[in-house]
Motif scaffolding. Sequence first.
Motif, PDB file in Angstrom:
ATOM      1  N   GLU A  32       0.813  -1.217   0.000  1.00  0.00           N
ATOM      2  CA  GLU A  32       0.000   0.000   0.000  1.00  0.00           C
ATOM      3  C   GLU A  32       0.847   1.268   0.000  1.00  0.00           C
ATOM      4  N   HIS A  33       2.121   1.142   0.362  1.00  0.00           N
ATOM      5  CA  HIS A  33       3.028   2.286   0.284  1.00  0.00           C
ATOM      6  C   HIS A  33       3.872   2.259  -0.992  1.00  0.00           C
ATOM      7  N   ASP A  34       3.470   1.403  -1.917  1.00  0.00           N
ATOM      8  CA  ASP A  34       4.099   1.336  -3.246  1.00  0.00           C
ATOM      9  C   ASP A  34       5.616   1.142  -3.189  1.00  0.00           C
TER      10      ASP A  34
END
Length: 317
Positions: A227-229
């Motif tokens: 989700e934080h890439d």
Amino acid sequence: MDKHARIYVAGHRGMVGSALVRELNAHGYRDLVTRTHSELDLTDQHEVNSFFHDARIDVVLLAAARVGGIMANATQPARFLYENLAIETNVIHAAYRASVARLVFFGSSCIYPKLCPQPIREEYLLSSALEPTNDAYAIAKIAGLKMCNAYNSEYGTHYVSLMPTNLYGPNDNYDPRGSHVLPALIRKAHEAKIARAPTLTVWGTGAPRREFLHVDDLAAATRFLLEHDVGEGVYNVGVGEDLSIRELAECVARIVDYRGELVFDATKPDGTPQKLLDVSRLASMGWRASIDLEDGIAKTYEDFCAHHCALEAASNG
């Protein structure tokens, strides 16, 4: 990461894979793709290539592996080396060929040298010799990690490698011939309690120190990175604290309520003296483990009793 991403969880029936499925389902990810071994043999290159050609996968979580404790690693090095190398090379290369941009590869803290400075930083990899009792498994996992780095460099993929410390939790392997230390202790303590055995024998001297991470924390760390890439690199996943095997055995005995004497068999191998991970890389990004060891073991024992003991009772009945 898009909640509508099509995510393939390789090894979904194992401890890590099932935790990933629980974590993703709990946070709204619904397009999860799974295959049993009978449906897809990951050591078969043709089957893997066909699967990726047809399945339209966006993200791969490569949790499938041949795993086991000291005894299994020491007696089956060829099997551990071959099967893990086959799974990794087949899945990583097929994912690249199918234009899967994101992949998470799960390794192990056993990839690090036997006599590593403590706590272990990611850059200590390959700085000295491995622990001989599990070098086949470690070499296979190092190859997978290096493969991810190489594909990122050459092909522009975003493949991340996570190196968890000793894992435990629901759906663990309690087979006395192939389990790791914590599930083995849970089973042995439970059976000793039921049998009212006066002593419980633990392999080794009890002196080695180990760190333990609940598998649900590993799943949470995985989701955090996605989700934080985060698209490249190697990340230790642990709690940053350890304890001796003696202290662990005493903790398990207390939770299981086994009241006999612990006996340490020094004729059996200890393995690496200490394995404590430096978890500052993930901590600096804002993620830390949250499950306390005693609470985690207590819940794991409840799961053991609910599932393993129930199956055992059914087979004996």
